[in-house]
Design a protein around this motif. Structure first.
Motif, mmCIF file in Angstrom:
data_model
loop_
_atom_site.group_PDB
_atom_site.id
_atom_site.type_symbol
_atom_site.label_atom_id
_atom_site.label_comp_id
_atom_site.label_asym_id
_atom_site.label_seq_id
_atom_site.Cartn_x
_atom_site.Cartn_y
_atom_site.Cartn_z
ATOM 1 N N UNK A 6 8.345 -15.157 -12.369
ATOM 2 C CA UNK A 6 8.943 -14.061 -12.042
ATOM 3 C C UNK A 6 9.076 -13.989 -10.402
ATOM 4 N N UNK A 7 9.913 -12.657 -9.762
ATOM 5 C CA UNK A 7 9.743 -12.597 -8.384
ATOM 6 C C UNK A 7 9.075 -11.476 -8.115
ATOM 7 N N UNK A 8 9.384 -10.889 -6.837
ATOM 8 C CA UNK A 8 8.598 -9.552 -6.236
ATOM 9 C C UNK A 8 9.124 -8.342 -6.982
ATOM 10 N N UNK A 9 10.235 -8.685 -7.754
ATOM 11 C CA UNK A 9 10.999 -7.284 -8.163
ATOM 12 C C UNK A 9 10.992 -6.862 -9.452
ATOM 13 N N UNK A 13 5.092 -1.743 -10.658
ATOM 14 C CA UNK A 13 5.094 -1.172 -9.459
ATOM 15 C C UNK A 13 6.215 -1.496 -8.458
ATOM 16 N N UNK A 14 6.948 -2.436 -8.892
ATOM 17 C CA UNK A 14 8.207 -2.725 -7.680
ATOM 18 C C UNK A 14 8.722 -1.610 -7.190
ATOM 19 N N UNK A 15 9.266 -0.626 -8.064
ATOM 20 C CA UNK A 15 10.166 0.536 -7.561
ATOM 21 C C UNK A 15 9.564 1.411 -6.811
ATOM 22 N N UNK A 16 8.159 1.592 -6.963
ATOM 23 C CA UNK A 16 7.328 2.378 -6.182
ATOM 24 C C UNK A 16 7.316 1.693 -4.596
ATOM 25 N N UNK A 17 7.277 0.575 -4.538
ATOM 26 C CA UNK A 17 7.261 -0.237 -3.232
ATOM 27 C C UNK A 17 8.414 -0.076 -2.560
ATOM 28 N N UNK A 18 9.581 -0.143 -3.402
ATOM 29 C CA UNK A 18 10.886 -0.257 -2.834
ATOM 30 C C UNK A 18 11.785 0.594 -2.736
ATOM 31 N N UNK A 35 7.075 2.107 5.066
ATOM 32 C CA UNK A 35 7.354 1.207 3.979
ATOM 33 C C UNK A 35 7.948 -0.181 4.426
ATOM 34 N N UNK A 36 8.765 -0.104 5.515
ATOM 35 C CA UNK A 36 8.944 -1.495 5.970
ATOM 36 C C UNK A 36 7.970 -2.461 6.268
ATOM 37 N N UNK A 37 7.013 -1.998 7.220
ATOM 38 C CA UNK A 37 5.705 -2.565 7.523
ATOM 39 C C UNK A 37 4.922 -3.071 6.007
ATOM 40 N N UNK A 38 4.854 -1.963 5.143
ATOM 41 C CA UNK A 38 4.053 -2.265 4.117
ATOM 42 C C UNK A 38 4.803 -3.673 3.275
ATOM 43 N N UNK A 74 -4.051 -5.233 -3.294
ATOM 44 C CA UNK A 74 -3.975 -4.743 -4.638
ATOM 45 C C UNK A 74 -2.644 -4.741 -5.090
ATOM 46 N N UNK A 75 -1.741 -4.300 -4.166
ATOM 47 C CA UNK A 75 -0.275 -4.305 -4.548
ATOM 48 C C UNK A 75 0.292 -5.828 -4.336
#
Length: 249
Positions: A6-9, A13-18, A35-38, A74-75
């Motif tokens: 699978x990928x990053x998406x 928690x992918x939607x929390x990050x994106x 969030x861009x830097x994160x 962790x993420x």
């Protein structure tokens, strides 16, 4: 647990990050992190951990200096499908050896902070990755393993699945008075504790609030951070609020 292909998406928690704009502030310590830097830094850590052989189903003990490095790790590990064991910084020596021996993670990821004095949160730390002998892969679908305080004996493991974390976030969102979009939340407890992690950092990501960390734990430093950051909410334990009310000891 997602598949290694699978990928990053496609992790829980992918939607929390994106979901938030690149320029929106995720969290603040000495400096603000957008969030861009994160997302960029989390992706780089994915590559680092992948190079060490960490993948879906790998068990990783995460421990060390509270920092943005710790949170991004962790993420990144969750996005790889690893099972993350969050261990408090205060657990050392024989107690740490017993815990690692009983849980048998395949990797131990630690963080080394610079500086002296009562500094309790760092923006950046050196990340140390160590492969553990006799480590075992995950035997369950839990993405997170917390540990109890050990007040009644040896610390006990508490496993959480991604679906249970998302369900708890939905419950927090419906609680009257919880921080909402645009709030600035000063989190005093370590994210190795469930409420600081789920009710603090992850909830804030869920609703669009900014998480603020105080670089030092002394009352005067916490108050300066609250004023400087414009925090409108402080999240902590009874001990934290007692300290704020009674002053430094």
């Amino acid at each position: 647990m997602r598949h290694a292909s699978g990928g990053e998406s496609d992790w829980w928690g992918a939607e929390l990050l994106a979901r938030h704009p690149s320029g929106a502030v995720w969290a603040e310590g000495d400096h603000a992190v957008t969030y861009g830097l994160l997302r960029t830094q989390t992706s780089r850590l994915r590559d680092l951990f992948t190079a060490h052989g960490i993948r879906s189903g790998t068990t990783v003990a995460l421990q060390g200096t509270p920092s943005f490095s710790q949170l991004r790790s962790a993420l990144a590990l969750w996005s790889l499908g690893a099972q993350v064991m969050l261990i408090g910084q205060e657990i050392r020596g024989i107690e740490l050896a017993r815990l690692l021996d009983s849980r048998r993670p395949q990797f131990h990821v630690a963080f080394s902070g610079s500086g002296h004095g009562r500094r309790t949160f760092h923006d950046e730390c050196e990340i140390l990755v160590r492969r553990m002998r006799r480590g075992l892969p995950a035997a369950s679908a839990h993405c997170l393993v917390h540990f109890t305080s050990g007040s009644t004996g040896f610390a006990k493991a508490v496993g959480r699945t991604g679906s249970s974390l998302l369900a708890e976030l939905d419950s927090f969102r419906r609680v009257p008075g919880m921080p909402g979009a645009g709030a600035r939340v000063l989190v005093l407890g370590p994210v190795t504790h469930s409420f600081s992690l789920v009710g603090g950092l992850l909830h804030n990501m869920h609703v669009g609030a900014v998480t603020v960390f105080a670089p030092r734990s002394a009352r005067s430093a916490v108050l300066r951070t609250a004023l400087r950051s414009g925090a409108d909410t402080i999240l902590g334990t009874t001990a934290h609020f007692t300290e704020l009310a009674l002053g430094d000891r």
